[in-house]
Write an enzyme that holds these catalytic residues in place. Structure first.
Site, short mmCIF file in Angstrom:
data_model
loop_
_atom_site.label_atom_id
_atom_site.label_comp_id
_atom_site.label_asym_id
_atom_site.label_seq_id
_atom_site.Cartn_x
_atom_site.Cartn_y
_atom_site.Cartn_z
N MET A 145 11.74 -3.38 -1.35
CA MET A 145 10.24 -3.07 -2.25
C MET A 145 10.68 -2.28 -3.57
O MET A 145 9.62 -1.96 -4.09
CB MET A 145 9.51 -2.40 -1.16
CG MET A 145 8.75 -3.37 -0.20
SD MET A 145 7.46 -2.94 0.72
CE MET A 145 6.31 -3.28 -0.30
N GLU A 146 11.69 -2.03 -3.72
CA GLU A 146 12.13 -0.97 -5.10
C GLU A 146 12.89 -1.48 -6.07
O GLU A 146 12.84 -1.13 -7.02
CB GLU A 146 12.31 0.46 -4.37
CG GLU A 146 11.27 1.07 -3.79
CD GLU A 146 11.12 0.81 -2.26
OE1 GLU A 146 12.00 0.08 -1.70
OE2 GLU A 146 10.19 1.08 -1.65
N GLY A 155 13.78 5.86 0.37
CA GLY A 155 12.05 6.00 0.11
C GLY A 155 11.45 7.21 0.64
O GLY A 155 10.78 7.75 0.32
N ARG A 180 3.66 16.66 -4.43
CA ARG A 180 3.31 15.55 -3.54
C ARG A 180 3.91 15.36 -2.13
O ARG A 180 4.30 14.40 -1.77
CB ARG A 180 2.99 14.28 -4.25
CG ARG A 180 1.91 14.30 -5.17
CD ARG A 180 1.77 12.91 -5.95
NE ARG A 180 0.68 12.81 -6.80
CZ ARG A 180 -0.38 11.94 -6.75
NH1 ARG A 180 -0.65 11.09 -5.63
NH2 ARG A 180 -1.19 12.23 -7.58
N ARG A 214 13.91 11.81 4.43
CA ARG A 214 15.18 11.35 4.60
C ARG A 214 16.12 12.00 3.55
O ARG A 214 17.17 12.28 3.91
CB ARG A 214 15.11 9.72 4.49
CG ARG A 214 16.50 9.45 4.63
CD ARG A 214 16.52 7.81 5.39
NE ARG A 214 16.60 7.93 6.63
CZ ARG A 214 16.81 6.99 7.43
NH1 ARG A 214 17.11 5.89 7.13
NH2 ARG A 214 16.77 7.10 8.77
N GLY A 218 18.43 2.61 0.73
CA GLY A 218 17.26 2.17 1.62
C GLY A 218 17.67 1.16 2.72
O GLY A 218 18.73 0.84 3.11
N HIS A 220 4.80 14.52 -12.10
CA HIS A 220 5.19 14.21 -10.77
C HIS A 220 6.41 14.77 -10.31
O HIS A 220 6.78 14.48 -8.99
CB HIS A 220 5.24 12.70 -10.34
CG HIS A 220 4.09 11.81 -11.09
ND1 HIS A 220 4.25 11.31 -12.36
CD2 HIS A 220 3.14 11.60 -10.44
CE1 HIS A 220 3.08 10.99 -12.50
NE2 HIS A 220 2.11 11.07 -11.35
N SER A 250 17.59 -3.25 8.41
CA SER A 250 16.95 -2.84 9.71
C SER A 250 16.47 -3.83 10.33
O SER A 250 16.17 -3.53 11.60
CB SER A 250 15.91 -1.85 8.91
OG SER A 250 14.90 -2.37 8.20
N ASP A 251 16.05 -4.87 10.02
CA ASP A 251 15.44 -5.94 10.62
C ASP A 251 15.65 -7.44 9.95
O ASP A 251 16.12 -7.31 9.01
CB ASP A 251 13.82 -5.88 10.84
CG ASP A 251 13.16 -5.61 9.34
OD1 ASP A 251 13.33 -4.58 8.86
OD2 ASP A 251 12.62 -6.70 8.97
N1 HPA Z 1 10.24 -6.29 3.95
C1 HPA Z 1 10.05 -5.27 2.85
N2 HPA Z 1 10.99 -4.31 2.85
C2 HPA Z 1 11.56 -3.95 4.08
C3 HPA Z 1 11.66 -4.95 5.10
C4 HPA Z 1 10.71 -6.00 4.99
O1 HPA Z 1 10.82 -6.84 5.92
N3 HPA Z 1 12.28 -4.12 6.22
C5 HPA Z 1 12.82 -3.01 5.61
N4 HPA Z 1 12.20 -3.00 4.33
#
Ligand code: HPA
Length: 237
Positions: free
Chosen positions: A181-182, A21, A44, A25, A90, A5, A204-205
């Protein structure tokens, strides 16, 4: 020699690799923050670069999204390219009421619904934790940059679109700061290889309040996070 990879040659990667990720970026980070940049892999389109930060070699490469993708790249970087340290850079979704969008989180530990670390660890629960030296370097770099990081547990989720919304309340009740997620996969891969890893994330949120950041706010907190990660990358021994 290339791995399945990664198309880089031996010695192409620095001892420390920063991993966002998104591979584009990674390119922006390399072009914006590093000198004498060269692309070292593009299999890839998962782009990787090596350059100099304040005269010291640093690499940056995309990890892709999710534990399986991160696990492949971390395994090959640690085991085939002699990489010693990976710092994930991230974004994450806030869970704790004490966390606001734009905050910077340093993931001391990573809980998960993934079974990858149990698979590695004989079916037992492995405590997926950051390397202490890297964690300390990140915290020190943050404080020097007048950034007040939140430090604690994150949750590395297998599903972005998780149908079990109750889980977020359970995480909140256990003091989990944010979801991403990592990190749990990266920490397990580092432990298995006898190498070192940490993660720094911008919020980010907010999963529970629904707050989100504008593109400009995201850019500012991203810049703060990158300064901290790069300073830690060259400060950690
Ligand atoms: N969930 C999973 N991963 C993320 C999220 C989320 O809401 N926001 C940014 N990465």
């Amino acid at each position: 020699m290339a791995t399945p990879h990664i198309s880089a040659e031996p010695g192409d990667f620095a001892e420390t690799v920063l991993m966002p990720g998104d591979p584009l970026r990674a390119q922006v980070i390399a072009e914006h923050y590093l000198d004498e940049v060269r692309e070292v892999t593009n299999t890839r389109n998962m782009l990787g670069f090596t350059g100099l930060y304040h005269g010291q070699p640093v690499s940056v490469m995309g990890s892709g999204m999710g534990i399986p993708s991160m696990s492949i790249y971390a395994f090959e970087l640690f085991n085939e390219y002699g990489v010693e340290k990976i710092i994930r850079v991230g974004t994450c979704g806030g869970i704790s009421p004490d966390v606001a969008v734009r905050d910077i989180i340093i993931a001391m530990g990573a809980s998960t619904d993934s079974s990858v670390n149990r698979t590695r660890f004989g079916g037992y629960d492995f405590a997926a934790i950051a390397d202490y030296g890297l964690l300390e370097a990140l915290v020190n770099a943050a404080r020097s940059a007048n950034v007040n990081p939140r430090i604690g547990n994150v949750f590395s989720s297998e599903l972005f679109y998780n149908p079990k919304a109750d889980n977020f309340e359970m995480m909140k009740a256990h003091g989990v700061l944010a979801v991403e997620m990592e990190a749990a996969g990266l920490y397990g891969a580092a432990a298995e290889a006898g190498k070192r890893a940490a993660s720094i994330l911008t919020v980010s949120d907010h999963v529970i309040t629904g707050a989100s950041t504008s593109a400009e706010e995201r850019q500012n907190s991203f810049h703060d996070m990158m300064k901290v990660a790069l300073e830690a990358a060259i400060a950690a021994d």
